[in-house]
Design an enzyme around this catalytic site. Structure first.
Site, PDB file in Angstrom:
ATOM      1  N   CYS A 264     -37.655  -5.420 -51.229  1.00  0.00           N
ATOM      2  CA  CYS A 264     -37.074  -5.174 -49.900  1.00  0.00           C
ATOM      3  C   CYS A 264     -35.710  -5.850 -49.947  1.00  0.00           C
ATOM      4  O   CYS A 264     -35.531  -6.939 -49.416  1.00  0.00           O
ATOM      5  CB  CYS A 264     -37.953  -5.787 -48.812  1.00  0.00           C
ATOM      6  N   ALA A 265     -34.766  -5.201 -50.609  1.00  0.00           N
ATOM      7  CA  ALA A 265     -33.592  -5.922 -51.124  1.00  0.00           C
ATOM      8  C   ALA A 265     -32.414  -6.055 -50.169  1.00  0.00           C
ATOM      9  O   ALA A 265     -31.665  -7.024 -50.250  1.00  0.00           O
ATOM     10  CB  ALA A 265     -33.110  -5.242 -52.396  1.00  0.00           C
ATOM     11  N   ALA A 266     -32.232  -5.075 -49.290  1.00  0.00           N
ATOM     12  CA  ALA A 266     -30.986  -5.038 -48.509  1.00  0.00           C
ATOM     13  C   ALA A 266     -30.927  -6.142 -47.455  1.00  0.00           C
ATOM     14  O   ALA A 266     -31.951  -6.455 -46.864  1.00  0.00           O
ATOM     15  CB  ALA A 266     -30.853  -3.664 -47.839  1.00  0.00           C
ATOM     16  N   PRO A 267     -29.726  -6.703 -47.234  1.00  0.00           N
ATOM     17  CA  PRO A 267     -28.417  -6.363 -47.793  1.00  0.00           C
ATOM     18  C   PRO A 267     -28.113  -7.012 -49.150  1.00  0.00           C
ATOM     19  O   PRO A 267     -26.983  -6.940 -49.628  1.00  0.00           O
ATOM     20  CB  PRO A 267     -27.450  -6.879 -46.729  1.00  0.00           C
ATOM     21  N   GLY A 269     -28.784 -10.364 -50.329  1.00  0.00           N
ATOM     22  CA  GLY A 269     -28.512 -11.804 -50.465  1.00  0.00           C
ATOM     23  C   GLY A 269     -29.335 -12.421 -51.589  1.00  0.00           C
ATOM     24  O   GLY A 269     -28.796 -13.139 -52.447  1.00  0.00           O
ATOM     25  N   LYS A 270     -30.618 -12.115 -51.591  1.00  0.00           N
ATOM     26  CA  LYS A 270     -31.485 -12.737 -52.612  1.00  0.00           C
ATOM     27  C   LYS A 270     -31.381 -11.986 -53.944  1.00  0.00           C
ATOM     28  O   LYS A 270     -31.549 -12.583 -55.002  1.00  0.00           O
ATOM     29  CB  LYS A 270     -32.930 -12.811 -52.104  1.00  0.00           C
ATOM     30  N   ASP A 286     -34.953  -0.551 -51.585  1.00  0.00           N
ATOM     31  CA  ASP A 286     -35.003  -0.663 -50.124  1.00  0.00           C
ATOM     32  C   ASP A 286     -35.212   0.727 -49.555  1.00  0.00           C
ATOM     33  O   ASP A 286     -34.647   1.699 -50.048  1.00  0.00           O
ATOM     34  CB  ASP A 286     -33.729  -1.302 -49.548  1.00  0.00           C
ATOM     35  N   ASP A 334     -39.546  -9.764 -49.940  1.00  0.00           N
ATOM     36  CA  ASP A 334     -38.902 -10.321 -48.740  1.00  0.00           C
ATOM     37  C   ASP A 334     -39.121  -9.288 -47.631  1.00  0.00           C
ATOM     38  O   ASP A 334     -38.198  -8.586 -47.215  1.00  0.00           O
ATOM     39  CB  ASP A 334     -37.406 -10.531 -49.038  1.00  0.00           C
ATOM     40  N   CYS A 387     -38.754 -14.245 -42.735  1.00  0.00           N
ATOM     41  CA  CYS A 387     -37.927 -15.149 -41.931  1.00  0.00           C
ATOM     42  C   CYS A 387     -38.559 -15.223 -40.547  1.00  0.00           C
ATOM     43  O   CYS A 387     -37.914 -14.958 -39.544  1.00  0.00           O
ATOM     44  CB  CYS A 387     -36.468 -14.697 -41.892  1.00  0.00           C
TER      45      CYS A 387
END
Ligand SMILES: C[S@@+](CC[C@H](N)C(=O)[O-])C[C@H]1O[C@@H](n2cnc3c(N)ncnc32)[C@H](O)[C@@H]1O
Length: 442
Positions: A264-267, A269-270, A286, A334, A387
């Site tokens: 779940c990559a976007a945007p 950061g990780k 994503d 994520d 988060c």
């Protein structure tokens, strides 16, 4: 060309439109991106202030406006102007939020009334806006007394959210709600694949910008600044990332050549952080192709769009469409969540969410985790990140995952991290995150 500053009435109307859009379910960042560029900074400052105080605005408005105006923009304008008038009438500046926009009461009432004259559909509300604001000026003390015991006005969160925190954190809920209304610092993560933290700090010092190190690669700025004006933006020396989020990538123990999935990559950061730490083969997935474009541009700015990096716009739930059958050594999940841990940075989130969202997102997370577990290699790791501070998206999710997957073993990871404001021992503070790390027994 000389730029003409927008008038207060224009800024008020632009902010009121943004607030009305939030009340209609649109995120503040998204709606502000549609605001004309010249109005955006002032509208953003007003709308962000309003979202941090919106419980109070609604409570005061309810007392003063018997029938909701049929125009949501007028409702938002009245709520915003009431908050700003309250600030304007506060004699003790120490009692104000440090970001409170301060005007004189006269200018504020005048400009709020003027704001109704800027749009044809609002012209008839001039009298209402004027009357409500003048009555608040006269009855301010009584009105404050009348809302003193209203929890939504006191904590500036919806009641269901307050109750959820009271249940999950009986000893800390007040502190959590208070922290959620504070202003987070600007935190950066240095891109150690192209530079070092010392070099970035030197460049900042030379530009007169004070930055304090934290964690492995973090820098926290003493004062917020427009990020594109900071040294090294174009060169990709750093990314903006909260201190809590900077803990994710190092937990996976990445080594060169590993096969890694950022599900779940976007945007991004990780994603970027993982690529900065090791020369891995990485698939960034994503479901949202628009958001995935931001992963691409972020990786390009950071000089990380190298061979071995693959971006795929697909759902983590449909692995048959993106998985080549070779298992991954490390998977970062994520997953989408209510984002209840990042309300300091996105104060609109509490007003956008509905109570049923917790169960709905937890269900989606569960499906994504189960789908991802099948692509983890024996001995490989899966890192669950949210988060959020709601236990349904944290510890309860991790426990249920262990129940469903006998081959999963839990490894040390921070677990539930609650949001914290910066202090002397912790210069960056952090947003709220949940981390659980699993290894697949061989
Ligand atoms: C918390 S954000 C990820 C933040 C990102 N990892 C970072 O550090 O910048 C969650 C992401 O999950 C994506 N998403 C939601 N459902 C998904 C699914 N079924 N498959 C893959 N991605 C999904 C969303 O589009 C969103 O970009």
């Amino acid at each position: 060309m000389n730029q003409v500053s927008p008038t207060l009435s224009q800024s008020l109307l632009a902010a009121a439109r943004a607030i009305a859009a939030v009340e209609n379910g649109q995120s503040l960042t998204e709606t502000l991106s549609e605001t004309p560029a010249d109005l955006r900074p002032s509208a953003q400052a007003l709308a962000f202030y309003a979202m941090r105080h919106w419980g109070e605005a609604i409570a005061i408005r309810r007392l003063l406006v018997q029938r909701e105006p049929s125009s949501p923009v007028v409702g938002a304008l009245i709520g915003l102007s009431l908050l700003l008038l309250d600030v304007a009438m506060q004699e003790d500046r120490n009692k104000l939020d440090s970001m409170a926009p301060v005007y004189t009461p006269h200018a504020l009432v005048d400009q709020s009334v003027q704001a109704t004259q800027l749009q044809r559909a609002l012209i008839n509300y001039k009298g209402l806006v004027n009357a409500v604001l003048r009555r608040f000026q006269r009855e301010c003390a009584q009105i404050h007394a009348a809302i003193a015991n209203d929890p939504e006005a006191r904590w500036n969160h919806p009641m269901w959210w307050i109750r959820a925190l009271q249940k999950a954190y009986p000893d800390q809920w007040q502190q959590l709600l208070q922290t959620a209304n504070l202003h987070p610092p600007l935190t950066l993560r240095v891109n150690v694949s192209v530079t070092s933290r010392e070099m970035v700090q030197d460049a900042f010092n030379q530009a007169g910008i004070l930055a304090t190190p934290f964690g492995d690669a973090g820098l926290v700025l003493q004062e917020p600044r427009p990020i594109t004006s900071l040294p090294g933006y174009d060169q990709g020396w750093w990314s903006v990332q909260d201190a809590g989020a900077q803990l994710a990538a190092p937990l996976l123990g990445l080594k060169p050549g590993m096969r890694v999935l950022d599900a779940c990559a976007a945007p991004g950061g990780k994603t970027a952080h993982m690529l900065e730490l090791a020369d891995v083969e990485l698939t960034a997935l994503d479901v949202d192709s628009k958001r995935l474009e931001r992963v691409q541009s972020n990786l390009e700015r950071l000089k990380l769009m190298r061979s071995g990096v693959r971006l795929v716009a697909e759902s983590a739930l449909r692995s048959h469409l993106w998985w080549d059958g070779v298992a991954f050594d490390a998977v970062l999940a994520d997953v989408p969540c209510t984002a209840s841990g990042i309300v300091r940075r996105h104060p609109d989130i509490r007003w956008l969410r509905r109570p049923q969202d917790i169960a709905q997102t937890a269900k989606l997370q569960r499906s994504i985790l189960d789908s991802l577990w099948s692509v983890v290699a024996p001995g490989g790791k899966l890192l669950l990140v949210t988060c959020s501070i709601f236990p349904e998206e944290g510890e309860m999710q991790a426990q249920a995952f262990l129940q469903r997957h006998a081959q999963a073993q839990r490894l040390p990871a921070p677990g539930q991290l609650l949001p914290m404001q910066a202090d002397d021992t912790n210069p960056a503070g952090r947003d709220g995150f949940f981390y659980a790390l699993f290894v697949r027994r061989p």
